[in-house]
Design an enzyme around this catalytic site. Structure first.
Site, PDB file in Angstrom:
ATOM      1  N   HIS A   1     -69.953 -28.970  10.080  1.00 12.84           N
ATOM      2  CA  HIS A   1     -70.605 -28.846  11.386  1.00 12.84           C
ATOM      3  C   HIS A   1     -71.886 -29.682  11.383  1.00 12.84           C
ATOM      4  CE1 HIS A   1     -72.732 -27.160  14.802  1.00 12.84           C
ATOM      5  NE2 HIS A   1     -71.560 -26.744  15.240  1.00 12.84           N
TER       6      HIS A   1
ATOM      7  N   ASN B   1     -67.520 -20.260  17.483  1.00 13.86           N
ATOM      8  CA  ASN B   1     -68.398 -20.402  16.319  1.00 13.86           C
ATOM      9  C   ASN B   1     -69.656 -19.578  16.601  1.00 13.86           C
ATOM     10  OD1 ASN B   1     -70.113 -21.183  14.282  1.00 13.86           O
ATOM     11  ND2 ASN B   1     -70.253 -23.339  14.898  1.00 13.86           N
ATOM     12  N   TRP B   2     -69.718 -18.423  15.958  1.00  7.25           N
ATOM     13  CA  TRP B   2     -70.832 -17.509  16.262  1.00  7.25           C
ATOM     14  C   TRP B   2     -72.127 -17.962  15.593  1.00  7.25           C
ATOM     15  CZ3 TRP B   2     -68.468 -11.848  15.724  1.00  7.25           C
ATOM     16  CH2 TRP B   2     -67.394 -11.735  16.606  1.00  7.25           C
ATOM     17  N   LYS B   3     -72.050 -18.945  14.704  1.00  6.33           N
ATOM     18  CA  LYS B   3     -73.236 -19.446  13.992  1.00  6.33           C
ATOM     19  C   LYS B   3     -73.987 -18.272  13.347  1.00  6.33           C
ATOM     20  CE  LYS B   3     -73.235 -23.470  16.964  1.00  6.33           C
ATOM     21  NZ  LYS B   3     -73.961 -24.534  17.656  1.00  6.33           N
TER      22      LYS B   3
ATOM     23  N   SER C   1     -71.550 -27.283  24.554  1.00  9.03           N
ATOM     24  CA  SER C   1     -71.800 -26.684  25.864  1.00  9.03           C
ATOM     25  C   SER C   1     -70.529 -26.439  26.682  1.00  9.03           C
ATOM     26  CB  SER C   1     -72.816 -27.523  26.651  1.00  9.03           C
ATOM     27  OG  SER C   1     -74.058 -27.567  25.952  1.00  9.03           O
TER      28      SER C   1
ATOM     29  N   GLU D   1     -67.709 -32.991  18.326  1.00 11.03           N
ATOM     30  CA  GLU D   1     -68.873 -32.334  18.912  1.00 11.03           C
ATOM     31  C   GLU D   1     -70.039 -33.324  18.980  1.00 11.03           C
ATOM     32  OE1 GLU D   1     -68.583 -27.781  18.326  1.00 11.03           O
ATOM     33  OE2 GLU D   1     -69.549 -28.593  16.546  1.00 11.03           O
TER      34      GLU D   1
ATOM     35  N   GLY E   1     -75.586 -26.959  22.370  1.00  9.92           N
ATOM     36  CA  GLY E   1     -76.660 -26.021  22.698  1.00  9.92           C
ATOM     37  C   GLY E   1     -77.659 -26.571  23.707  1.00  9.92           C
TER      38      GLY E   1
ATOM     39  N   GLU F   1     -74.752 -29.105  12.306  1.00  8.13           N
ATOM     40  CA  GLU F   1     -75.950 -28.392  11.819  1.00  8.13           C
ATOM     41  C   GLU F   1     -76.005 -28.404  10.298  1.00  8.13           C
ATOM     42  OE1 GLU F   1     -75.138 -24.874  14.095  1.00  8.13           O
ATOM     43  OE2 GLU F   1     -75.599 -25.983  15.929  1.00  8.13           O
TER      44      GLU F   1
ATOM     45  N   GLY G   1     -69.821 -22.557  20.981  1.00  9.60           N
ATOM     46  CA  GLY G   1     -70.962 -21.899  20.341  1.00  9.60           C
ATOM     47  C   GLY G   1     -71.496 -20.777  21.218  1.00  9.60           C
ATOM     48  N   GLY G   2     -72.578 -21.065  21.941  1.00  8.35           N
ATOM     49  CA  GLY G   2     -73.280 -20.050  22.731  1.00  8.35           C
ATOM     50  C   GLY G   2     -72.387 -19.170  23.592  1.00  8.35           C
TER      51      GLY G   2
HETATM   52  P1  13P Z   1     -72.636 -24.778  22.086  1.00 10.07           P
HETATM   53  O1  13P Z   1     -71.329 -24.350  22.709  1.00 10.07           O
HETATM   54  O2  13P Z   1     -73.641 -23.664  22.027  1.00 10.07           O
HETATM   55  O3  13P Z   1     -73.153 -26.038  22.686  1.00 10.07           O
HETATM   56  O4  13P Z   1     -72.317 -25.098  20.547  1.00 10.07           O
HETATM   57  C1  13P Z   1     -71.262 -25.940  20.230  1.00 10.07           C
HETATM   58  C2  13P Z   1     -71.021 -25.873  18.761  1.00 10.07           C
HETATM   59  O5  13P Z   1     -71.829 -26.320  17.981  1.00 10.07           O
HETATM   60  C3  13P Z   1     -69.791 -25.211  18.303  1.00 10.07           C
HETATM   61  O6  13P Z   1     -69.567 -25.438  16.961  1.00 10.07           O
END
Ligand code: 13P
Length: 254
Positions: free
Chosen positions: A98, A12-14, A216, A170, A176, A100, A237-238
């Protein structure tokens, strides 16, 4: 790793990466991961890069996903994007609900359920995200919160649609933050979700649903997490923003 459900690892590149940066990342991943057949791999770039990235991955083992979509098919919905538009880029998956979006765009379980239904009706596979906040976990309400999110977010799906849905657990406190859930904490909630899906749908459906862990995930914790009986992949994510890290997560999980 021997599991009856094929692992699905998605990036997920956000809200990261220009089109040029997206192309670099996608090209690097195609190169690094070309021999992987054991895991379903997906990348979810921002909308603006879907068109170009789709041309890079179209003949590869990497599938494309989007990060959100409208619950409506078309019409007067300024700023929204319909499932059918995502299909134009050969997208296979769409991340829905998600944390967020639940937090900053106030998305409700009901809205996520409507989007999930619309995704299936257009031939997209939803990745439905759920997860508790830190205060929920600390007050012992993880199952109550996650359970109600799962019930609300898959409401109205048929058993067949549920089978083609990916659930992403999640925990919000792990996103993050560098704080990963322990593999035992992840397994406990994943088993709870699968049990619940058995109650809502039926056992056969529940054993076929893939449940990803997100929060993470890194190259050095992927193997242990993926080794849990009910963990069927990761939503990253990251660490999905770098060729080396995302590739290592996948290679370490096989
Ligand atoms: P991180 O891997 O950066 O913690 O993010 C997880 C995430 O929200 C994937 O959708």
């Amino acid at each position: 790793m021997d599991k009856e459900r094929k692992l699905i690892i998605a990036g997920n590149w956000k809200m990261n990466k220009t089109v040029a940066e997206s192309l670099d990342l996608a090209n690097g991943l195609v190169r690094e991961l070309k021999d992987v057949t054991e895991v379903d791999i997906a990348i979810c770039p921002p909308f603006t890069a879907l068109s170009e990235v789709s041309k890079v991955v179209i003949d590869s083992n990497i599938r494309l996903g989007a990060q959100n979509m409208s619950e409506n098919d078309y019409g007067a919905h300024t700023g929204e994007i319909a499932a059918g538009m995502l299909k134009e880029f050969s997208a296979k998956y769409v991340i829905l609900g998600h944390s967020e979006r639940r937090q900053y765009q106030r998305e409700s379980d009901e809205l996520v359920a409507a989007k999930a239904k619309a995704a299936h009706e257009t031939g997209l596979k939803p990745i439905v995200c759920v997860g508790e906040q830190l205060e929920d976990r600390e007050s012992g309400r993880t199952e109550e919160i996650v359970g109600s999110q799962v019930r609300g977010s898959v409401a109205g799906l048929t058993a067949d649609q549920m089978e083609g849905t990916v659930v992403a657990y999640e925990p919000v406190w792990a996103i993050g933050t560098g704080k990963t859930a322990t593999s035992a904490q992840a397994q406990e909630v994943h088993a709870f979700i699968r049990n619940l899906l058995g109650d809502i749908f039926d056992e056969d459906t529940a054993v076929r649903v893939r449940i990803q862990y997100g929060g993470s995930v890194k190259p050095d914790n992927a193997r242990e997490l993926m080794g849990q009986a009910d963990v069927d992949g990761a939503l990253v994510g990251g660490a999905s923003l770098e060729v080396r890290k995302f590739s290592e997560i996948i290679l370490n999980s096989i």
